[in-house]
Design a protein around this motif. Structure first.
Motif, PDB file in Angstrom:
ATOM      1  N   GLN A 191      74.806  87.453  78.068  1.00  0.00           N
ATOM      2  CA  GLN A 191      76.225  87.572  77.719  1.00  0.00           C
ATOM      3  C   GLN A 191      76.497  86.960  76.355  1.00  0.00           C
ATOM      4  OE1 GLN A 191      78.833  86.438  80.883  1.00  0.00           O
ATOM      5  NE2 GLN A 191      77.452  87.224  82.432  1.00  0.00           N
TER       6      GLN A 191
ATOM      7  N   ALA B 115      70.868  81.567  72.506  1.00  0.00           N
ATOM      8  CA  ALA B 115      70.985  83.000  72.790  1.00  0.00           C
ATOM      9  C   ALA B 115      70.259  83.426  74.062  1.00  0.00           C
ATOM     10  CB  ALA B 115      70.467  83.801  71.597  1.00  0.00           C
TER      11      ALA B 115
ATOM     12  N   ALA C 145      79.161  82.348  60.660  1.00  0.00           N
ATOM     13  CA  ALA C 145      80.490  82.947  60.761  1.00  0.00           C
ATOM     14  C   ALA C 145      81.547  81.853  60.898  1.00  0.00           C
ATOM     15  CB  ALA C 145      80.556  83.881  61.962  1.00  0.00           C
TER      16      ALA C 145
ATOM     17  N   GLN D 117      74.262  86.989  73.964  1.00  0.00           N
ATOM     18  CA  GLN D 117      73.725  87.977  73.016  1.00  0.00           C
ATOM     19  C   GLN D 117      74.769  89.047  72.717  1.00  0.00           C
ATOM     20  OE1 GLN D 117      70.042  89.447  74.700  1.00  0.00           O
ATOM     21  NE2 GLN D 117      69.444  87.361  75.225  1.00  0.00           N
ATOM     22  N   ARG D 118      75.497  89.418  73.749  1.00  0.00           N
ATOM     23  CA  ARG D 118      76.553  90.420  73.576  1.00  0.00           C
ATOM     24  C   ARG D 118      77.621  89.911  72.588  1.00  0.00           C
ATOM     25  NH1 ARG D 118      78.125  95.387  73.150  1.00  0.00           N
ATOM     26  NH2 ARG D 118      80.260  95.747  73.811  1.00  0.00           N
ATOM     27  N   LEU D 119      77.947  88.635  72.716  1.00  0.00           N
ATOM     28  CA  LEU D 119      78.933  88.052  71.799  1.00  0.00           C
ATOM     29  C   LEU D 119      78.394  88.001  70.378  1.00  0.00           C
ATOM     30  CD1 LEU D 119      80.174  85.179  74.115  1.00  0.00           C
ATOM     31  CD2 LEU D 119      81.500  87.153  73.363  1.00  0.00           C
ATOM     32  N   MET D 120      77.081  87.836  70.266  1.00  0.00           N
ATOM     33  CA  MET D 120      76.482  87.822  68.930  1.00  0.00           C
ATOM     34  C   MET D 120      76.591  89.198  68.278  1.00  0.00           C
ATOM     35  SD  MET D 120      73.149  85.422  69.581  1.00  0.00           S
ATOM     36  CE  MET D 120      72.726  85.187  67.846  1.00  0.00           C
ATOM     37  N   VAL D 121      76.414  90.236  69.084  1.00  0.00           N
ATOM     38  CA  VAL D 121      76.557  91.601  68.566  1.00  0.00           C
ATOM     39  C   VAL D 121      77.974  91.809  68.032  1.00  0.00           C
ATOM     40  CG1 VAL D 121      76.621  94.031  69.254  1.00  0.00           C
ATOM     41  CG2 VAL D 121      74.735  92.580  69.991  1.00  0.00           C
ATOM     42  N   LEU D 122      78.953  91.121  68.630  1.00  0.00           N
ATOM     43  CA  LEU D 122      80.337  91.226  68.168  1.00  0.00           C
ATOM     44  C   LEU D 122      80.592  90.352  66.942  1.00  0.00           C
ATOM     45  CD1 LEU D 122      82.214  91.284  71.579  1.00  0.00           C
ATOM     46  CD2 LEU D 122      81.710  93.198  70.076  1.00  0.00           C
ATOM     47  N   GLY D 123      79.591  89.646  66.467  1.00  0.00           N
ATOM     48  CA  GLY D 123      79.732  88.925  65.205  1.00  0.00           C
ATOM     49  C   GLY D 123      79.759  87.415  65.309  1.00  0.00           C
ATOM     50  N   LEU D 124      79.591  86.879  66.516  1.00  0.00           N
ATOM     51  CA  LEU D 124      79.570  85.431  66.663  1.00  0.00           C
ATOM     52  C   LEU D 124      78.151  84.928  66.399  1.00  0.00           C
ATOM     53  CD1 LEU D 124      81.788  85.173  69.837  1.00  0.00           C
ATOM     54  CD2 LEU D 124      82.366  84.267  67.602  1.00  0.00           C
ATOM     55  N   VAL D 125      77.796  84.867  65.114  1.00  0.00           N
ATOM     56  CA  VAL D 125      76.442  84.441  64.758  1.00  0.00           C
ATOM     57  C   VAL D 125      76.527  83.261  63.798  1.00  0.00           C
ATOM     58  CG1 VAL D 125      75.413  86.725  65.049  1.00  0.00           C
ATOM     59  CG2 VAL D 125      76.374  86.076  62.847  1.00  0.00           C
ATOM     60  N   GLU D 126      75.388  82.656  63.545  1.00  0.00           N
ATOM     61  CA  GLU D 126      75.310  81.524  62.629  1.00  0.00           C
ATOM     62  C   GLU D 126      75.913  81.913  61.279  1.00  0.00           C
ATOM     63  OE1 GLU D 126      72.926  82.581  64.559  1.00  0.00           O
ATOM     64  OE2 GLU D 126      71.956  80.920  65.584  1.00  0.00           O
TER      65      GLU D 126
ATOM     66  N   TYR E 291      74.342  90.663  60.529  1.00  0.00           N
ATOM     67  CA  TYR E 291      75.572  90.003  60.098  1.00  0.00           C
ATOM     68  C   TYR E 291      75.362  89.180  58.833  1.00  0.00           C
ATOM     69  CZ  TYR E 291      78.636  91.570  63.811  1.00  0.00           C
ATOM     70  OH  TYR E 291      79.421  92.344  64.632  1.00  0.00           O
TER      71      TYR E 291
ATOM     72  N   VAL F 226      73.238  79.021  67.807  1.00  0.00           N
ATOM     73  CA  VAL F 226      73.633  79.697  69.034  1.00  0.00           C
ATOM     74  C   VAL F 226      72.477  79.641  70.014  1.00  0.00           C
ATOM     75  CG1 VAL F 226      74.502  81.842  70.029  1.00  0.00           C
ATOM     76  CG2 VAL F 226      74.984  81.311  67.639  1.00  0.00           C
TER      77      VAL F 226
ATOM     78  N   TYR G 272      84.349  93.361  59.058  1.00  0.00           N
ATOM     79  CA  TYR G 272      83.243  92.499  59.496  1.00  0.00           C
ATOM     80  C   TYR G 272      82.431  93.200  60.590  1.00  0.00           C
ATOM     81  CZ  TYR G 272      80.931  88.280  61.305  1.00  0.00           C
ATOM     82  OH  TYR G 272      80.014  87.348  61.734  1.00  0.00           O
ATOM     83  N   GLN G 273      83.113  93.601  61.670  1.00  0.00           N
ATOM     84  CA  GLN G 273      82.393  94.291  62.742  1.00  0.00           C
ATOM     85  C   GLN G 273      82.085  95.731  62.363  1.00  0.00           C
ATOM     86  OE1 GLN G 273      84.989  93.618  66.063  1.00  0.00           O
ATOM     87  NE2 GLN G 273      83.851  91.797  66.698  1.00  0.00           N
TER      88      GLN G 273
END
Lengths: 729, 83
Positions: free
Chosen positions: B28, B24, B41, B30-39, A270, B22, A118-119
């Motif tokens: 901070q 955004a 998921a 936004q940083r979590l979104m880069v790690l994949g926490l996006v709409e 994503y 989210v 995923y990442q």
């Protein structure tokens, strides 16, 4: 502004490139198994250096396949090309060829964790847009298969434009031969298609590139559009026309309409990742049974925290208990070697240099190699198993109460081995305030160089009584570790309340699955640490040992020499046999003590003695402490040298000699309050030139190292003063 | 809409949810979104540290921890077991 098409190669680079036909950057997210794979591919053929101007380690190795050589550069782990921390920034700069003194690599080896596609695919997609020759290594494919993850490699390759994908298991070596071949083939620049995930960005990048008259590459344009002109990319945006910058801002307004660019990028990419995963990966990963057991246990908040403390206690107990037999052995060897040399070479300066200077000095440091090995072994194991990340998670709330974040725990735990890598590890902390507060706290952690001093004094002056499952000696050592932690935390708190006041630091942390550490990776890292330690023992400590010996040996007093001859003569008239030999020995010791006292070192110790007298230190301890400021482990070497001569030399061991040493009036120097004070002094004092240098490099100013030195030394002095005065009063 | 009342911070142990929106504005986040926490998921609450903070979530099989204060920015639709 240098055009990207220009080839910039420095002299150093040419030397590095000799023999290698291509330079390939190894890119992957943290915990993707990148370093394990890198070690597998290059074996021991690697060099560790630094990137210019920063202390990020640069690991370069050579891969040989089919008579062709490829140079691999292991980059710091990064989740994205929009860099967030210093380490990520360096990875990005190297890939884009922005790093001073080195051109862009010829290709990329992208490392993806099969259990975390995923990442991984997010980063891979950004890398594909660079349109550089690339091969993908899919690591941990065995763990993925065991968890029921089924990846269709052909479909995946197709989804990413035809990039070659090699499934490997770095721990067993499966699939490595194919990967080696694929990496070597990168020299032929295999083509693959671009995948247009974000057409609006590509469009805008084209416009920007033509407006800049091709001064910027397509890749740089894309990054600029997302990141904007920031402090981080100043190096290559500084030369841009104001007109181009204005146009850039226009394009960004169109593209993002006031929304945060990073959020837009994450959403778009994503979306693609999820679609791709649906076509290439079947089944949802589930945990393996042994991992589930550990995870379930650690998922209970209290059990997890208690577990953390047990782990730490076991590590420190092991460091003290396991190493003892090996240390006794080394001590015995050094001791008999010294007396053999002294007996063979007879009296004189040369014999004294070898026996009292080199063997006693270096030997008394080498003896701590077993302890240091065990400590580093544990730290490497904890890190490689993924436990350190969990420690950061568990400790986040506690660390926050002192103004830090859980991320500070990793540098702090590393500092138990050595503050230098510990301070380097602060680079993962994004906030500067937070980072400096951690850097100020890190040197208080009990490093492996403090261990010898603690071990020596504890072994000599703390009884071996048993308290529960630990003995009192282990308990005192544990107490000293706790003391260091408390001092470090208080320092961080103080800094965050005063000079480094600011908003709460951020926290987002990947918690990798527990994995069995790979033997080869652990050994390579351990070997690296041992090399550094032996190198220091062989150079710095050797030099200091010789210099200290010379200071302690010269000048030789003629008067004392004559006096010795006279007394020996007198003795021969009244004594014979064993009694005479004993008398000779007594005379020699008294003479040696007198020589030492009037030597340069003796004079220096006496000069500073008034300063340290309130701490209960005699001139010998003072001299040793002074000599220890460049590197604290030297103190043991100096004590070893200073006490190898003089009237305490009868005792075979250094600790025995310390116990026997007395003031002129016959009262012992090493009383309990004095020893406690000395331990406190060592726990606090910043006696390490390497740490000062690394603080200077990491903070980019002399202000912080100077502050740290004055602050820590003052605390050490006051602490030792209080302990001695209160204890003796 | 009941959506608003559910965020990552309100998920309980073992519960799953899909991120719906989210906020955004915080860098901070936004940083979590880069790690994949996006709409879109799907995310599962796995554990908490002492005191309930930070929280460990599982995102596509991977552990990621975030603090309560950031978890609030992610609105989720709960996934009922058996769906």
């Amino acid at each position: 502004m240098t055009k990207p098409s220009e080839i910039r190669i420095s002299a150093g680079e040419i030397a590095v490139r000799r023999g290698a036909e291509a330079r390939i950057a190894v890119v992957g997210s943290p915990n993707s198994g990148k370093s394990t794979l890198f070690n597998r591919l290059t074996g021991l053929k690697q060099r560790i250096g630094n990137y210019p101007g920063v202390t990020v380690e640069r690991h370069v190795g050579t891969l040989s396949f089919d008579g062709k050589k490829t140079e691999l550069i292991d980059l710091p782990g990064t989740h994205s090309l929009s860099a967030h921390s210093l380490e990520e920034q360096i990875a990005v700069d190297v890939i884009l060829g922005r790093m001073e003194g080195s051109s862009a690599p010829d290709g990329i080896l992208a490392v993806l964790d099969a259990t975390n596609l995923y990442q991984g695919l997010f980063l891979l997609q950004q890398l594909i847009e660079l349109q550089m020759p690339m091969v993908v290594a899919l690591t941990m494919s065995d763990a993925a298969a065991q968890s029921g993850i089924d990846i269709d490699l052909d479909a995946l390759s197709q989804a990413v434009g035809g990039v070659k994908i090699c499934s490997v298991v770095a721990t067993t070596g499966a699939g490595l031969a194919k990967l080696r071949a694929a990496i070597t083939e990168l020299q032929d620049r295999p083509a693959f298609q671009d995948i247009t995930v974000w057409p609006e960005l590509t469009e805008a990048a084209k416009k920007l590139q033509s407006r800049s008259n091709d001064e910027l590459s397509a890749t740089e344009c894309k990054r600029l559009l997302i990141d904007g002109v920031t402090e981080r990319n100043q190096s290559f945006t500084a030369g841009l026309d104001g007109d181009v910058v204005g146009f850039l801002e226009e394009l960004r307004d169109d593209l993002f309409a006031g929304e945060p660019p990073l959020a837009i990028e994450a959403r778009i990419r994503y979306d693609w990742v999820r679609d791709t995963l649906n076509t290439v990966q079947r089944s949802v990963p589930k945990l393996q049974s042994w991992r589930t057991g550990i995870t379930t246990f650690l998922n209970q908040p209290i059990a997890g925290t208690v577990g953390l403390f047990i782990v730490m206690a076991v590590v420190f107990q092991a460091v003290f208990a396991w190493a003892t037999p090996i240390m006794d052995f080394i001590d015995g060897v050094a001791g008999s070697l010294g007396s053999t040399v002294a007996a063979t070479l007879g009296d004189g300066a040369f014999s004294s240099l070898i026996a009292d200077g080199i063997i006693a000095g270096v030997g008394s440091v080498i003896i701590f190699l077993p302890q240091i090995l065990i400590l580093f072994l544990f730290i490497i194991l904890l890190e490689d198993s993924g436990y350190l990340a969990r420690a950061a998670y568990l400790m986040d709330r506690t660390m926050r109460s002192v103004g830090l974040s859980g991320q500070s725990i990793i540098p702090m735990i590393s500092s138990f081995a050595c503050a230098v890598p510990g301070i380097m590890a602060t680079r993962v902390i994004p906030s500067r305030r937070d980072r400096i507060a951690t850097i100020m706290a890190a040197p208080f952690m009990t490093c492996s160089a403090r261990l010898p001093v603690y071990a020596l004094l504890i072994a000599a002056f703390v009884p071996e009584d048993r308290v529960g499952f630990m003995n009192l000696q282990g308990l005192v050592l544990f107490g000293l570790y706790i003391f260091g932690i408390v001092m470090g935390i208080l320092t961080a708190l103080l800094m965050r309340k005063t000079a480094l006041r600011g908003p709460k630091p951020p926290f987002a942390l990947m918690l990798p699955e527990f994995r069995r550490p790979n033997v080869q990776t652990v050994l390579i890292q351990l070997l690296g640490r041992v090399k550094v330690f032996l190198y220091r023992a062989g150079t710095v400590i050797f030099t200091v040992a010789v210099v200290v010996w010379a200071l302690a040996y010269f000048p030789r007093s003629q008067i004392i020499g004559t006096e010795v001859e006279k007394q020996r003569q007198t003795a021969t008239y009244s004594l014979s046999g064993e009694q005479l030999a004993a008398e000779y020995e007594r005379i020699d010791h008294v003479a040696a003590a007198a020589q030492l006292e009037q030597s340069w070192l003796g004079r220096a110790g006496k000069t500073v003695e008034p300063l340290f007298r309130p701490l209960g230190w005699d001139w010998r301890v003072s001299a040793a402490v002074i000599a220890g400021f460049p590197a604290r482990e030297v103190v043991i070497a100096v004590l070893g040298t200073v006490y190898a001569v003089g009237d305490e030399a009868d005792d075979a061991t250094l600790s025995g000699r310390l116990k026997a040493s007395t003031w002129a009036n016959g009262s012992p120097v090493f009383t309990l309050p004095m020893v406690i004070g000395l331990l406190i002094f060592y726990a606090c004092c910043l006696q390490c030139a390497a740490t000062l240098a690394v603080i200077r490099r990491e903070t980019n100013t002399w202000r912080w190292p100077v502050f740290a030195w004055v602050y820590m030394t003052s605390i050490g002095y006051v602490g030792a003063l209080l302990a001695f005065q209160l204890g003796s009063g | 809409m009941e959506l608003n009342s559910y965020t990552l911070a309100t998920l309980k142990h073992g519960e799953k949810g899909i991120i719906q929106s989210v906020d955004a504005s915080d860098p901070q986040v936004q940083r979590l979104m880069v790690l994949g926490l996006v709409e879109g998921a799907e995310i599962e609450h796995a554990s908490t540290a002492i005191g309930g903070d930070p929280i460990e979530f599982r995102l596509f099989g991977c552990g990621i921890s975030l603090r309560q204060e950031h978890a609030r920015f992610f609105q989720v639709a709960p996934v009922v077991a058996g769906d």
